[in-house]
Design an enzyme around this catalytic site. Structure first.
Site, short mmCIF file in Angstrom:
data_model
loop_
_atom_site.label_atom_id
_atom_site.label_comp_id
_atom_site.label_asym_id
_atom_site.label_seq_id
_atom_site.Cartn_x
_atom_site.Cartn_y
_atom_site.Cartn_z
N SER A 1 0.82 -1.20 0.00
CA SER A 1 0.00 0.00 0.00
C SER A 1 0.87 1.26 0.00
O SER A 1 1.63 1.49 -0.94
CB SER A 1 -0.94 -0.04 1.21
OG SER A 1 -1.90 0.97 1.17
N HIS B 1 -2.53 -1.44 -4.14
CA HIS B 1 -3.99 -1.41 -4.24
C HIS B 1 -4.46 0.03 -4.14
O HIS B 1 -3.67 0.94 -3.91
CB HIS B 1 -4.66 -2.30 -3.18
CG HIS B 1 -4.42 -1.87 -1.76
ND1 HIS B 1 -4.75 -2.65 -0.68
CD2 HIS B 1 -3.90 -0.73 -1.21
CE1 HIS B 1 -4.44 -2.03 0.44
NE2 HIS B 1 -3.93 -0.87 0.14
#
Length: 238
Positions: free
Chosen positions: A113, A138
């Site tokens: 992330s 993501h």
């Protein structure tokens, strides 16, 4: 800000004033602080936790401190983080761009992330991953609630944040924004080699001597008894 850090560090690496700055920047008060202070003396910054405001403040302070001490020498940011707050991560990201130094990044363990975002934001050509590091990309997550007007505002901000991250990742990787949008719609996992192929990192390294600065005796080395051991920018693509 830079001038203030310069005044604090004029007495040199071993000075009490510099140790105080290091302790404040680390956010640690235990014996671990000695380890991270020693790393900081060798221009190594370690991100080894969830990215939150306190962590971002500490990392940003260290980057500013090292830039003030030597505006030309590389800074090495090691990343083992599952990600965290987007705003906190962007504070680190913007500081990486703000300092004039090259900021090399090294992934070990997990760079997920926001950890992935900071990893790929390292200076082009100086982004590294250890062989068993995993990288995960993501889209940003966040809760939405409140009145209809509140929900509309929050949704607009979420879309803005998502687009900004996609554009920055595309810039640093060479992928298109559309490709990043598709690939980050769900959790996208990369091995170190896959991350290299995708453009998230430039090199997969097994040993410290595979990093050029180690060979030259700069940056990543733990300077002790004549030995040099260990050591990772940003929106301008420097």
């Amino acid at each position: 800000m830079i001038e203030s850090f310069s005044r604090l560090t004029q007495a040199g690496p071993g000075s009490p004033r510099r140790a105080t700055v290091q302790a404040a920047a680390s956010g640690l008060g235990s014996a671990d602080d000695q380890v991270f202070s020693r790393l900081l003396e060798n221009r190594i910054v370690f991100l080894g936790s969830v990215v939150e405001d306190a962590v971002a403040n500490a990392i940003s302070a260290k980057l500013l401190l090292l830039a003030a001490e030597d505006p030309a020498a590389d800074i090495y940011l090691y990343i083992n983080s599952p990600g965290g707050s987007v705003s906190a991560g962007m504070a680190i990201y913007d500081t990486m761009q703000y300092v004039g130094n090259d900021v090399a990044t090294v992934a070990l363990g997990l760079a997920g992330s926001m950890g992935q975002f900071l990893l790929c934001a390292g200076t082009a050509g100086k982004r590294y991953a250890l062989p068993h590091a995993r990288i995960m990309m993501h889209q940003p997550h966040g809760g939405i609630g409140g009145t209809a007007a509140d929900i509309s505002i929050q949704a607009e901000q979420m879309l803005y944040t998502k687009r900004t991250l996609q554009e920055r990742i595309a810039f640093h990787t060479g992928q298109t924004v559309e490709q990043i949008e598709t690939d980050s719609d769900r959790d996208r996992w990369f091995t170190a080699e896959e991350a290299k192929e995708y453009g998230l990192v430039d090199h997969v390294v097994v040993r410290a001597d595979q990093v050029p600065s180690v060979v030259s005796g700069a940056g990543m080395g733990l300077r002790r008894a004549g030995r040099t051991g260990f050591g990772p920018g940003g929106g301008s693509g420097r």
